[in-house]
Design a protein around this motif. Structure first.
Motif, PDB file in Angstrom:
ATOM      1  N   GLY A  69     -17.104 -44.014  12.751  1.00 37.21           N
ATOM      2  CA  GLY A  69     -18.344 -43.766  12.015  1.00 37.21           C
ATOM      3  C   GLY A  69     -19.461 -43.596  13.037  1.00 37.21           C
ATOM      4  N   TYR A  70     -20.041 -42.402  13.110  1.00 41.11           N
ATOM      5  CA  TYR A  70     -20.960 -42.055  14.186  1.00 41.11           C
ATOM      6  C   TYR A  70     -22.380 -41.883  13.633  1.00 41.11           C
ATOM      7  CZ  TYR A  70     -22.489 -39.594  18.488  1.00 41.11           C
ATOM      8  OH  TYR A  70     -23.122 -39.210  19.647  1.00 41.11           O
ATOM      9  N   LEU A 123     -17.460 -48.210  15.071  1.00 37.12           N
ATOM     10  CA  LEU A 123     -18.829 -47.729  14.922  1.00 37.12           C
ATOM     11  C   LEU A 123     -19.372 -47.198  16.245  1.00 37.12           C
ATOM     12  CD1 LEU A 123     -20.520 -50.487  12.697  1.00 37.12           C
ATOM     13  CD2 LEU A 123     -19.233 -48.465  11.981  1.00 37.12           C
ATOM     14  N   PHE A 124     -19.942 -46.001  16.207  1.00 38.12           N
ATOM     15  CA  PHE A 124     -20.704 -45.432  17.319  1.00 38.12           C
ATOM     16  C   PHE A 124     -22.157 -45.315  16.840  1.00 38.12           C
ATOM     17  CE2 PHE A 124     -17.331 -42.821  19.860  1.00 38.12           C
ATOM     18  CZ  PHE A 124     -16.615 -43.993  20.068  1.00 38.12           C
ATOM     19  N   LEU A 125     -23.071 -45.979  17.509  1.00 40.88           N
ATOM     20  CA  LEU A 125     -24.474 -45.984  17.092  1.00 40.88           C
ATOM     21  C   LEU A 125     -25.345 -45.531  18.254  1.00 40.88           C
ATOM     22  CD1 LEU A 125     -24.501 -49.487  15.335  1.00 40.88           C
ATOM     23  CD2 LEU A 125     -23.933 -47.277  14.313  1.00 40.88           C
ATOM     24  N   LEU A 143     -21.495 -38.991  26.421  1.00 39.54           N
ATOM     25  CA  LEU A 143     -20.219 -39.698  26.363  1.00 39.54           C
ATOM     26  C   LEU A 143     -19.800 -39.953  24.913  1.00 39.54           C
ATOM     27  CD1 LEU A 143     -17.897 -41.086  27.844  1.00 39.54           C
ATOM     28  CD2 LEU A 143     -19.256 -43.189  27.844  1.00 39.54           C
ATOM     29  N   LEU A 144     -20.743 -40.377  24.056  1.00 36.60           N
ATOM     30  CA  LEU A 144     -20.415 -40.596  22.648  1.00 36.60           C
ATOM     31  C   LEU A 144     -19.900 -39.306  22.012  1.00 36.60           C
ATOM     32  CD1 LEU A 144     -23.409 -42.831  21.408  1.00 36.60           C
ATOM     33  CD2 LEU A 144     -21.108 -43.565  22.003  1.00 36.60           C
ATOM     34  N   PHE A 201     -22.452 -48.698  21.304  1.00 41.92           N
ATOM     35  CA  PHE A 201     -23.795 -48.305  20.876  1.00 41.92           C
ATOM     36  C   PHE A 201     -24.736 -48.134  22.059  1.00 41.92           C
ATOM     37  CE2 PHE A 201     -23.996 -52.917  20.992  1.00 41.92           C
ATOM     38  CZ  PHE A 201     -25.280 -53.213  21.426  1.00 41.92           C
ATOM     39  N   VAL A 202     -25.745 -47.281  21.831  1.00 43.38           N
ATOM     40  CA  VAL A 202     -26.806 -47.039  22.811  1.00 43.38           C
ATOM     41  C   VAL A 202     -28.091 -47.637  22.257  1.00 43.38           C
ATOM     42  CG1 VAL A 202     -28.178 -45.298  24.024  1.00 43.38           C
ATOM     43  CG2 VAL A 202     -25.742 -44.892  23.595  1.00 43.38           C
ATOM     44  N   SER A 203     -28.760 -48.424  23.073  1.00 45.34           N
ATOM     45  CA  SER A 203     -30.050 -48.984  22.663  1.00 45.34           C
ATOM     46  C   SER A 203     -30.866 -49.337  23.894  1.00 45.34           C
ATOM     47  CB  SER A 203     -29.848 -50.232  21.794  1.00 45.34           C
ATOM     48  OG  SER A 203     -31.107 -50.786  21.427  1.00 45.34           O
TER      49      SER A 203
END
Length: 525
Positions: free
Chosen positions: A335-336, A407-409, A315-316, A437-439
């Motif tokens: 900002g990826y 921000l995409f993290l 998806l990101l 973000f993914v965590s």
């Protein structure tokens, strides 16, 4: 790397090993398990043990996975070379738990696990009857499982009782005590030095005998002055002795307050930053998304959650590529930070790498780097000598300090030690812009996220709140469902009893009795 005079592990103890990257945590576990030989000293083990290692090689694992444990961790009974990273991790965990040993060494066992897998691992480690030594960056796991913490710092192992939160409180108390001791030391040292200078000055200025004074008077004057001078010199020696014997206290490391100014979070005027409509995606016969929809609004910090392989990174990437089913605001500058991202210029320093792409002045960048644990001379380290965790922090700093306002993290806490994770939390908690973000770090999600986006069965749903609130809501819903089911069961039991009281045919009575006992058994589950 480190020196340990004596370290013991008692039956039933569950110890978390923490420390900065490179401190020697994995080496310590290897020495305790007999897989790494110490340069000096010895290790004695008095029971059967098993290990969960970080290494990809599984040649040492001969134990077949217990079928029950294998089903719980969704893994095969035997290892194959075609397993993914997550499958390898689940297999190693299941194989170690199948050995039924009295001691378990676990080196980053939650690596490559999704949140559900980590929660299952946590439950299994809590239930484990033997002793446990675990290296982990998952603070929730350390809190739930551990009865003690071993901290590797400055080549020594410091032992703390209690879980990770208790360790943090003890460290804070130690820091305050060291600060008080240092302040008292500096105050006493200054007082002694001032007193010494004063006594020496007074001794040097003792008056000589006046020329017009008679011999008798001169002798008396000289005797008085010499006695006073001797007393002053004696006092100087006493003060100097006290100063020499004063125990030196090192200045404690200062805690850095958050002061980075995220000036570049603006420029977005539309309420909707990203919107997806009827998103569909599949790889071969495997469906990832099917007519999924979502909206990411300005100022939201959204954690993207779901099982391994559900499509979080996909998806990101789809948003970043502006695929046809996805709208991105024209003013959005993304900002990826990608998993495994490493676009640093290796011949340049940490500071130069960031200054090459930032919109901020050097002073602000050095402040940001200090918050991400690059302090003083650390900013001049060449990128080629940085560890994996250090490179991750520099990559994150580049994204944060760029012209991006969104921000995409993707798994930003991978390869970070606990101090680095907590430093990153502090920086991102202060960030006022939009973030997706993914965590798999539950506490990180709790500290940073304002919303959750859940991927399930190819669909997307957005929820307000952090991970703990989400879990509490799920538990409440489960409890409510259980209560509703219990009410229905009680009603059916009453109904069956009523029918039994009036039933006359033997077959009917036997049928009602069977139904009654089945319902009764369900109420006791």
């Amino acid at each position: 790397m480190f020196r340990i005079d004596r370290l013991t592990l008692a039956e039933g103890e569950k110890i978390g090993v923490i420390g900065q990257n490179g401190a020697g945590k994995s080496t310590l576990l290897g020495i305790m398990a007999g897989k790494v030989q110490p340069e000096e000293g010895y290790v004695s083990r008095y029971c059967k043990f098993s290990s969960i290692t970080q290494l990809d090689s599984l040649e040492d694992i001969r134990q077949m996975v217990n079928p029950v444990v294998g089903r719980q961790f969704a893994t095969r009974r035997n290892y194959t070379d075609f397993m993914s990273g997550g499958e390898r991790t689940r297999y190693k965990i299941a194989a170690a738990l199948s050995e039924e040993s009295s001691l378990l060494f676990a080196d980053e066992p939650s690596a490559n696990l999704d949140i559900k897998g980590t929660a299952l691992l946590q439950s299994k480690l809590q239930q484990f009857a033997g002793a446990l030594v675990v290296v982990s960056h998952d603070r929730e796991l350390l809190d739930a499982v551990c009865t003690g913490i071993w901290e590797l710092e400055d080549g020594e192992v410091k032992v703390y009782r209690g879980n990770y939160t208790s360790y943090c409180r003890q460290k804070e108390t130690e820091q305050k005590r060291r600060e008080r001791e240092y302040e008292n030391y500096i105050q006493e040292k200054n007082q002694l030095e001032v007193a010494i200078v004063d006594r020496k000055s007074r001794s040097a200025s003792t008056r000589k005998t006046p020329k017009r004074m008679g011999n008798s008077e001169a002798r008396l004057h000289k005797m008085g002055d010499q006695k006073a001078k001797a007393n002053l010199n004696k006092a100087v020696k006493s003060l100097e002795s006290r100063l020499d014997k004063l125990a030196i206290k090192e200045k404690p490391k200062e805690s850095l307050a958050v002061a980075f100014d995220f000036a570049n979070t603006g420029g977005l005027y539309s309420k909707v930053v990203v919107r997806g409509e009827k998103i569909s995606k599949k790889f071969g016969n495997r469906v990832i998304f099917e007519a999924a929809e979502f909206s990411l609004l300005k100022g939201q910090k959204v954690a993207l959650l779901g099982d391994n392989g559900c499509g979080k990174t996909t998806l990101l990437n789809m948003i970043d590529k502006r695929e046809a089913s996805i709208y991105v605001s024209a003013k959005a500058r993304i900002g990826y930070f990608r998993q495994g991202m490493d676009d640093l210029e290796l011949n340049k320093s940490v500071l130069d790498n960031i200054m090459a792409t930032t919109i901020y002045e050097e002073g602000i960048i050095r402040n940001l780097l200090a918050q991400l644990l690059f302090r003083r001379e650390d900013v001049f380290k060449q990128a080629c000598i940085l560890s994996g965790g250090e490179r991750t922090r520099v990559g994150l700093a580049k994204i944060i300090a760029s012209e991006a306002n969104v921000l995409f993290l993707d798994e930003p806490t991978n390869y970070l030690d606990l101090p680095s994770v907590e430093a990153l939390e502090t920086v991102l908690s202060a960030y006022q812009g939009t973030m997706l973000f993914v965590s798999h770090d539950r506490q990180f999600i709790d500290k940073v996220a304002t919303h959750l986006m859940i991927i399930e069965s190819g669909k997307l749903s957005l929820l307000q709140g952090n991970y703990s609130q989400y879990i509490n809501h799920q538990n409440d819903a489960k409890n409510n469902k259980t209560q509703e089911e219990q009410i229905i069961l009680d009603y059916r039991l009453s109904e069956v009893l009523s029918r039994l009281s009036v039933a006359k045919e033997k077959e009917k009575v036997a049928q009602l009795e069977r139904e009654y006992h089945e319902l009764l058994a369900r109420t006791r589950q």
